[in-house]
Design a protein around this motif. Structure first.
Motif, mmCIF file in Angstrom:
data_model
loop_
_atom_site.group_PDB
_atom_site.id
_atom_site.type_symbol
_atom_site.label_atom_id
_atom_site.label_comp_id
_atom_site.label_asym_id
_atom_site.label_seq_id
_atom_site.Cartn_x
_atom_site.Cartn_y
_atom_site.Cartn_z
ATOM 1 N N VAL A 78 0.874 -1.270 -0.229
ATOM 2 C CA VAL A 78 0.087 0.597 -0.322
ATOM 3 C C VAL A 78 1.035 1.431 -0.259
ATOM 4 O O VAL A 78 2.006 1.930 0.501
ATOM 5 C CB VAL A 78 -1.362 0.150 0.925
ATOM 6 C CG1 VAL A 78 -1.645 0.885 0.992
ATOM 7 C CG2 VAL A 78 -1.477 -0.994 1.425
ATOM 8 N N ILE A 79 0.931 2.051 -0.969
ATOM 9 C CA ILE A 79 1.753 3.342 -1.052
ATOM 10 C C ILE A 79 1.044 4.554 -1.091
ATOM 11 O O ILE A 79 0.139 5.015 -2.014
ATOM 12 C CB ILE A 79 2.076 2.458 -2.515
ATOM 13 C CG1 ILE A 79 3.299 1.688 -2.789
ATOM 14 C CG2 ILE A 79 3.511 4.126 -2.694
ATOM 15 C CD1 ILE A 79 4.014 1.250 -2.335
ATOM 16 N N ASP A 80 2.155 5.855 0.000
ATOM 17 C CA ASP A 80 0.967 6.773 -0.568
ATOM 18 C C ASP A 80 1.437 7.238 -2.056
ATOM 19 O O ASP A 80 2.497 8.235 -1.961
ATOM 20 C CB ASP A 80 1.757 7.221 1.002
ATOM 21 C CG ASP A 80 1.331 8.983 0.843
ATOM 22 O OD1 ASP A 80 0.361 9.517 -0.334
ATOM 23 O OD2 ASP A 80 1.240 9.661 1.829
ATOM 24 N N ARG A 81 0.766 7.608 -2.628
ATOM 25 C CA ARG A 81 0.997 8.009 -4.151
ATOM 26 C C ARG A 81 1.962 9.722 -4.030
ATOM 27 O O ARG A 81 2.770 10.467 -4.138
ATOM 28 C CB ARG A 81 0.465 8.149 -5.295
ATOM 29 C CG ARG A 81 -0.802 9.421 -4.189
ATOM 30 C CD ARG A 81 -1.679 8.765 -5.460
ATOM 31 N NE ARG A 81 -3.263 10.071 -5.033
ATOM 32 C CZ ARG A 81 -3.379 11.332 -5.365
ATOM 33 N NH1 ARG A 81 -2.906 11.518 -6.340
ATOM 34 N NH2 ARG A 81 -4.318 11.670 -5.001
ATOM 35 N N THR A 82 1.659 10.146 -2.710
ATOM 36 C CA THR A 82 2.056 11.293 -2.520
ATOM 37 C C THR A 82 3.383 11.966 -2.156
ATOM 38 O O THR A 82 3.520 12.600 -2.737
ATOM 39 C CB THR A 82 0.675 12.741 -1.302
ATOM 40 O OG1 THR A 82 1.160 12.069 -0.350
ATOM 41 C CG2 THR A 82 -0.312 12.732 -2.127
ATOM 42 N N LYS A 83 3.912 10.880 -1.497
ATOM 43 C CA LYS A 83 5.249 11.197 -1.311
ATOM 44 C C LYS A 83 6.392 10.312 -2.503
ATOM 45 O O LYS A 83 7.761 11.547 -2.683
ATOM 46 C CB LYS A 83 5.772 9.416 -0.851
ATOM 47 C CG LYS A 83 5.150 9.441 0.653
ATOM 48 C CD LYS A 83 5.515 8.221 1.331
ATOM 49 C CE LYS A 83 5.063 8.524 2.853
ATOM 50 N NZ LYS A 83 5.463 7.072 3.538
ATOM 51 N N TYR A 84 5.401 10.669 -3.794
ATOM 52 C CA TYR A 84 6.375 10.511 -5.146
ATOM 53 C C TYR A 84 5.480 12.172 -5.457
ATOM 54 O O TYR A 84 6.326 11.591 -6.695
ATOM 55 C CB TYR A 84 6.209 9.313 -5.697
ATOM 56 C CG TYR A 84 6.442 7.900 -4.378
ATOM 57 C CD1 TYR A 84 8.138 7.249 -4.281
ATOM 58 C CD2 TYR A 84 5.878 7.401 -3.965
ATOM 59 C CE1 TYR A 84 8.450 6.293 -3.682
ATOM 60 C CE2 TYR A 84 6.508 6.502 -3.217
ATOM 61 C CZ TYR A 84 7.395 5.755 -2.909
ATOM 62 O OH TYR A 84 7.656 4.817 -1.979
ATOM 63 N N GLU A 85 5.485 12.267 -5.161
ATOM 64 C CA GLU A 85 5.187 13.783 -6.306
ATOM 65 C C GLU A 85 3.550 13.754 -6.838
ATOM 66 O O GLU A 85 3.146 14.054 -8.288
ATOM 67 C CB GLU A 85 6.053 14.231 -6.455
ATOM 68 C CG GLU A 85 7.489 14.805 -6.073
ATOM 69 C CD GLU A 85 6.579 16.059 -5.362
ATOM 70 O OE1 GLU A 85 6.349 16.738 -5.733
ATOM 71 O OE2 GLU A 85 7.215 15.863 -4.603
ATOM 72 N N MET A 86 2.961 12.468 -6.819
ATOM 73 C CA MET A 86 1.356 12.406 -7.820
ATOM 74 C C MET A 86 0.818 12.772 -6.528
ATOM 75 O O MET A 86 0.015 12.272 -5.460
ATOM 76 C CB MET A 86 1.207 10.630 -7.559
ATOM 77 C CG MET A 86 2.553 10.397 -8.562
ATOM 78 S SD MET A 86 2.020 8.798 -8.626
ATOM 79 C CE MET A 86 3.145 7.823 -8.291
ATOM 80 N N LYS A 87 0.296 14.271 -6.488
ATOM 81 C CA LYS A 87 -0.590 15.615 -5.784
ATOM 82 C C LYS A 87 -1.590 15.606 -6.840
ATOM 83 O O LYS A 87 -2.905 15.973 -5.395
ATOM 84 C CB LYS A 87 0.308 16.548 -5.457
ATOM 85 C CG LYS A 87 1.265 16.662 -4.552
ATOM 86 C CD LYS A 87 2.333 17.718 -4.054
ATOM 87 C CE LYS A 87 3.576 17.349 -3.705
ATOM 88 N NZ LYS A 87 4.418 18.257 -3.233
ATOM 89 N N PHE A 88 -2.299 15.442 -8.055
ATOM 90 C CA PHE A 88 -3.385 15.437 -8.698
ATOM 91 C C PHE A 88 -4.524 14.859 -7.439
ATOM 92 O O PHE A 88 -4.358 13.995 -7.173
ATOM 93 C CB PHE A 88 -3.725 14.592 -9.592
ATOM 94 C CG PHE A 88 -4.217 15.446 -10.676
ATOM 95 C CD1 PHE A 88 -4.877 16.667 -11.770
ATOM 96 C CD2 PHE A 88 -5.363 14.268 -11.297
ATOM 97 C CE1 PHE A 88 -5.867 16.274 -12.303
ATOM 98 C CE2 PHE A 88 -6.315 13.916 -11.306
ATOM 99 C CZ PHE A 88 -6.279 15.955 -11.722
ATOM 100 N N ARG A 89 -5.626 15.736 -7.286
ATOM 101 C CA ARG A 89 -6.772 15.611 -6.674
ATOM 102 C C ARG A 89 -5.590 14.857 -5.125
ATOM 103 O O ARG A 89 -7.595 13.958 -4.724
ATOM 104 C CB ARG A 89 -7.575 14.928 -7.443
ATOM 105 C CG ARG A 89 -7.737 15.883 -8.580
ATOM 106 C CD ARG A 89 -9.085 15.163 -9.440
ATOM 107 N NE ARG A 89 -9.584 15.993 -10.606
ATOM 108 C CZ ARG A 89 -10.049 15.318 -11.254
ATOM 109 N NH1 ARG A 89 -10.858 13.839 -11.684
ATOM 110 N NH2 ARG A 89 -10.681 15.930 -12.344
ATOM 111 N N SER A 90 -5.576 15.156 -4.745
ATOM 112 C CA SER A 90 -5.114 14.768 -3.412
ATOM 113 C C SER A 90 -5.522 15.617 -2.421
ATOM 114 O O SER A 90 -5.857 16.525 -2.492
ATOM 115 C CB SER A 90 -3.755 14.864 -2.897
ATOM 116 O OG SER A 90 -3.873 14.642 -1.250
ATOM 117 N N GLY A 91 -6.638 15.388 -1.590
ATOM 118 C CA GLY A 91 -7.259 15.962 0.140
ATOM 119 C C GLY A 91 -6.119 16.796 0.162
ATOM 120 O O GLY A 91 -6.344 17.802 1.001
ATOM 121 N N ASN A 92 -5.098 16.749 0.325
ATOM 122 C CA ASN A 92 -3.362 16.419 1.520
ATOM 123 C C ASN A 92 -3.318 18.403 0.898
ATOM 124 O O ASN A 92 -2.661 18.640 1.762
ATOM 125 C CB ASN A 92 -2.321 15.699 1.416
ATOM 126 C CG ASN A 92 -2.909 14.407 2.201
ATOM 127 O OD1 ASN A 92 -3.278 14.600 3.136
ATOM 128 N ND2 ASN A 92 -1.837 13.825 2.195
#
Length: 172
Positions: free
Chosen positions: A133-147
């Motif tokens: 289970v990978i947190d995509r935002t750690k890899y600069e994939m921020k598209f439509r992320s609530g963070n």
């Protein structure tokens, strides 16, 4: 101590992915380019898996135009930046029982990951499976992320995505 190297058979190995959003989920596959797993006295001790990011496929969208548009978006800088980063890699750094610790590199960014793996060896063939289970935002994939974006409503895409890895390898 007997060390054994197993080369991954990419045509018999695959990764199933699932990405979830408020209104549902998407799923597909991504291909394993190459890799190896190292066993010592029959126990997994290390290895590396190289993934071709350009091989990502979406299975749940059957309309060809919509599928192509979504695949293009996944290949873009919003997600995997396939042109700049054609490969992602998982390197196993340690194993304790069935729990693996490793380094996952996506888009040139490396973070530690931990997951459980099941390994079975029969003669010169090895099969292994695990779920990351990978947190995509750690890899600069921020598209439509609530963070990173507010008021997304039902367009929000969850940060975590799942990778279900199934590997077949032959003794080298």
């Amino acid at each position: 101590m007997e060390s054994q190297k197993f080369e991954i058979v990419s045509t018999q190995s695959n990764i199933d992915w699932v990405g979830k959003k408020v209104t549902g989920a998407h799923n597909g596959t991504i291909g394993i380019k190459e890799g190896e797993l190292i066993l010592n006295e029959g126990k997994l001790t290390g290895g590396k898996i190289i993934v071709s990011t350009a091989s990502i496929k979406i299975l749940d969208i059957t309309d060809p135009a919509t599928n192509a548009q979504f695949a293009g978006h996944l290949a873009s800088d919003d997600f995997f930046s396939v042109e700049k980063y054609p490969e992602a890699a998982l390197e196993i750094t340690s194993v304790s029982g069935s729990h693996v610790q490793g380094s996952l590199t996506i888009k040139g960014i490396t973070h530690p990951v931990g997951f459980d793996v099941a390994v079975h060896v029969s003669g010169d063939q090895l099969t292994a499976s695990g779920k990351l289970v990978i947190d995509r935002t750690k890899y600069e994939m921020k598209f439509r992320s609530g963070n990173f974006f507010k008021d997304l409503g039902d367009t929000l895409i969850y940060n975590d995505f799942e990778l279900n890895v199934n590997v077949t390898a032959k003794a080298a």
